[in-house]
Design a protein around this motif. Structure first.
Motif, PDB file in Angstrom:
ATOM      1  N   LYS A  64       0.794  -1.222   0.000  1.00 37.25           N
ATOM      2  CA  LYS A  64       0.000   0.000   0.000  1.00 37.25           C
ATOM      3  C   LYS A  64       0.830   1.278   0.000  1.00 37.25           C
ATOM      4  CE  LYS A  64      -4.353  -1.642   1.715  1.00 37.25           C
ATOM      5  NZ  LYS A  64      -5.055  -2.080   2.910  1.00 37.25           N
ATOM      6  N   PRO A  81       1.807   6.630  -0.711  1.00 40.42           N
ATOM      7  CA  PRO A  81       1.001   5.529  -1.253  1.00 40.42           C
ATOM      8  C   PRO A  81       1.596   5.053  -2.576  1.00 40.42           C
ATOM      9  CG  PRO A  81      -0.378   7.416  -0.689  1.00 40.42           C
ATOM     10  CD  PRO A  81       1.049   7.876  -0.641  1.00 40.42           C
ATOM     11  N   ASP A  83       0.067   3.215  -4.950  1.00 38.44           N
ATOM     12  CA  ASP A  83      -0.875   3.290  -6.073  1.00 38.44           C
ATOM     13  C   ASP A  83      -1.071   4.756  -6.463  1.00 38.44           C
ATOM     14  OD1 ASP A  83      -2.964   3.298  -7.862  1.00 38.44           O
ATOM     15  OD2 ASP A  83      -4.139   1.800  -6.775  1.00 38.44           O
ATOM     16  N   LYS A  84      -0.249   5.213  -7.410  1.00 37.47           N
ATOM     17  CA  LYS A  84      -0.243   6.640  -7.771  1.00 37.47           C
ATOM     18  C   LYS A  84      -1.485   7.049  -8.567  1.00 37.47           C
ATOM     19  CE  LYS A  84       4.108   6.943  -6.357  1.00 37.47           C
ATOM     20  NZ  LYS A  84       4.315   6.975  -4.929  1.00 37.47           N
ATOM     21  N   VAL A  85      -2.163   6.043  -9.130  1.00 36.90           N
ATOM     22  CA  VAL A  85      -3.373   6.362  -9.892  1.00 36.90           C
ATOM     23  C   VAL A  85      -4.511   6.687  -8.927  1.00 36.90           C
ATOM     24  CG1 VAL A  85      -5.045   5.485 -11.567  1.00 36.90           C
ATOM     25  CG2 VAL A  85      -2.612   4.885 -11.776  1.00 36.90           C
ATOM     26  N   LYS A  86      -4.631   5.853  -7.903  1.00 36.33           N
ATOM     27  CA  LYS A  86      -5.706   6.010  -6.928  1.00 36.33           C
ATOM     28  C   LYS A  86      -5.419   7.164  -5.958  1.00 36.33           C
ATOM     29  CE  LYS A  86      -8.220   2.706  -4.095  1.00 36.33           C
ATOM     30  NZ  LYS A  86      -8.036   1.382  -3.480  1.00 36.33           N
ATOM     31  N   HIS A  87      -4.153   7.328  -5.611  1.00 31.73           N
ATOM     32  CA  HIS A  87      -3.788   8.325  -4.589  1.00 31.73           C
ATOM     33  C   HIS A  87      -2.864   9.382  -5.188  1.00 31.73           C
ATOM     34  CE1 HIS A  87      -5.554   5.721  -1.589  1.00 31.73           C
ATOM     35  NE2 HIS A  87      -4.816   4.730  -2.012  1.00 31.73           N
ATOM     36  N   SER A  88      -3.333  10.604  -5.231  1.00 36.90           N
ATOM     37  CA  SER A  88      -2.509  11.674  -5.798  1.00 36.90           C
ATOM     38  C   SER A  88      -1.851  12.494  -4.689  1.00 36.90           C
ATOM     39  CB  SER A  88      -3.375  12.587  -6.658  1.00 36.90           C
ATOM     40  OG  SER A  88      -4.441  13.095  -5.883  1.00 36.90           O
TER      41      SER A  88
END
Ligand SMILES: [Zn+2]
Length: 128
Positions: A64, A81, A83-88
């Motif tokens: 994560k 985070p 997941d750079k797509v989900k979390h900016s």
């Protein structure tokens, strides 16, 4: 514009946004990582500029997120985070910021995991 650094100054950063999403995480991982609990601000990643990035050591414990600290002085700095797509956003430890931060803790999370040696102040939202 907010500025901050690690204890020895090898890692410096600026944030070009407000520190609006300030929270404290009392989970056992954050407590071990910081030595108490993690108070951080989640800021838009594209507003952050880091100098001395080569001095940051990253510790990855789950899929994560990874945690960044200064390899020289050990200051806990970044919660990133994966997941750079989900979390900016990027979490930055509030203790690393120069004053004034113009923010305050608005939320405490994982309070069910908190240490037994302190209490959380009344009136701030808590999530177990
Ligand atoms: Zn340092």
């Amino acid at each position: 514009m907010h500025k901050g650094s690690c204890l020895c100054g090898a890692v410096r950063f600026t944030v070009a946004s407000d520190l609006s999403e300030a929270s404290a995480c009392h989970c056992s991982r954050c407590r071990k990582w910081t030595g108490h609990f993690l108070a951080d601000a989640e800021v838009p990643r594209d507003t952050v500029t880091i100098a001395g990035e080569e001095h940051i050591k990253w510790f990855t414990m789950s899929e994560k997120a990874r945690r960044g600290f200064c390899a020289t002085c050990g200051s806990s700095l970044f919660f990133d985070p994966l997941d750079k797509v989900k979390h900016s956003w990027l979490g930055i430890a509030l203790g690393a910021f120069d004053s004034p931060t113009d923010t305050h803790l608005k939320l405490h999370i994982f309070t069910g995991d908190k240490g037994d040696y302190y209490e959380i102040e009344e009136g701030v939202e808590q999530h177990r």
